[in-house]
Scaffold this motif. Structure first.
Motif, PDB file in Angstrom:
ATOM      1  N   ARG A   1      51.073 -67.489  99.632  1.00 41.77           N
ATOM      2  CA  ARG A   1      51.640 -67.864  98.338  1.00 41.77           C
ATOM      3  C   ARG A   1      50.943 -67.083  97.211  1.00 41.77           C
ATOM      4  NH1 ARG A   1      54.775 -72.375  97.683  1.00 41.77           N
ATOM      5  NH2 ARG A   1      54.216 -73.384  99.640  1.00 41.77           N
TER       6      ARG A   1
ATOM      7  N   ASP B   1      49.435 -67.236  91.316  1.00 39.36           N
ATOM      8  CA  ASP B   1      49.936 -67.948  90.130  1.00 39.36           C
ATOM      9  C   ASP B   1      50.979 -69.014  90.491  1.00 39.36           C
ATOM     10  OD1 ASP B   1      51.535 -65.876  90.932  1.00 39.36           O
ATOM     11  OD2 ASP B   1      52.317 -65.458  88.919  1.00 39.36           O
ATOM     12  N   GLU B   2      51.504 -68.986  91.717  1.00 36.08           N
ATOM     13  CA  GLU B   2      52.478 -70.015  92.137  1.00 36.08           C
ATOM     14  C   GLU B   2      51.827 -71.094  92.994  1.00 36.08           C
ATOM     15  OE1 GLU B   2      55.723 -68.253  94.270  1.00 36.08           O
ATOM     16  OE2 GLU B   2      55.991 -66.714  92.722  1.00 36.08           O
TER      17      GLU B   2
END
Ligand code: GDP
Ligand code: MN
Ligand code: MN
Length: 254
Positions: A236, A239-240
């Motif tokens: 992932r 920033d997510e």
């Protein structure tokens, strides 16, 4: 569709510089586009990733964490040396490794490793390891196969461990359903199936965790062969990653 999966028999104890592809090709008859699933433990052994704990010098940070977790400071140091970022120090050490994988203890293992003082690091670049094995299999057999290197991982939120893919070659990490329709014509917007983890999970059932001596599983009939790929597709973006952010902020509040 019918799929056949089996563990390859008579694999020896793997040592540094062993050629896993050659050993596999001697013990089994691979077919075009088979999926070869290999436990990271033997890939690491073949790459000489064993470290005697006695050679590790622990820092103050390692000693502090080891104290909290009732662990060996040299083991903790080895984990920190493999890590880019610590997400959680205690009650267990959750890190992001140099290759970007978030896992407990940087995937460092004691089990199925010869010598009571030895620990086994994950392969340095698992995608590169997978590609090397895939290319060697092609050299020995002329067959193009997919390669998935696995490790047994715990999961957040759920008890129990499962196999997870940590390095791949000749197979896409995901099967993207986005833009296709469900049974009632609704367009799927989110579904991007992590097929290599599903494969790792299933192969892990056949490998087992103990003294089975079955670190390689062949899956025939799935045919997910694809040339370009990489495991990073499953990591992932920072920033997510909401959970990572929460863990890190909590750490800094202390
Ligand atoms: P991991 O999930 O990659 O950490 O590996 P495990 O320690 O769970 O081992 C997976 C399987 O590989 C088990 O069946 C082990 O017995 C087997 N195994 C581990 N090392 C070796 C080895 O050097 N030779 C053989 N033949 N089997 C091994
Ligand atoms: Mn492991
Ligand atoms: Mn395992």
């Amino acid at each position: 569709m019918s799929v056949i999966a089996f563990a390859v028999g008579n694999i020896p104890l793997i040592k540094a510089n062993d050629d896993i592809a050659r050993i596999l090709c001697e013990k089994s008859e691979l077919k075009r586009h088979d999926i070869v699933v290999i436990s990271s433990t033997i890939v690491s052994k073949s790459e000489g990733r064993i470290i005697p704990l006695g050679t590790v010098k622990s820092t103050e940070m390692a000693k502090t964490i080891a104290d909290k977790n009732k662990n060996d400071p040299r083991f903790v140091q080895a984990v920190l040396d493999e890590s880019e970022e610590v997400l959680l120090e205690s009650p267990f050490l959750l890190v992001r490794t140099k290759t970007g994988s978030i896992c407990v203890n940087a995937g460092i293992d004691h089990s199925n490793v010869e010598g009571s003082d030895n620990i086994l690091l994950l392969p340095e670049d698992p995608d590169a390891s997978a590609l090397k094995i895939k290319d060697s299999i092609f050299k020995y057999t002329g067959k193009k196969v997919s390669v998935v290197i696995t490790d047994t991982n715990g999961r957040a939120f759920r008890m129990g461990q499962t196999g997870a893919a940590i390095g791949i070659a000749g197979i896409r990490a995901t099967r993207d359903w986005r833009g296709t329709e469900d049974l009632f014509g609704r367009v799927l917007e989110v579904k991007n199936e992590a097929v290599v983890d599903e494969i790792a999970g299933f192969a892990n059932i056949l490998m087992g965790e103990g003294n089975g001596g079955t670190p390689i599983v062949i899956i025939h009939g799935l045919n997910l062969y694809h040339e370009s790929c990489g495991i990073k597709e499953l990591y992932r973006p920072e920033d997510e990653d909401v959970i990572r952010r929460v863990l890190i902020n909590k750490k800094y509040e202390k």
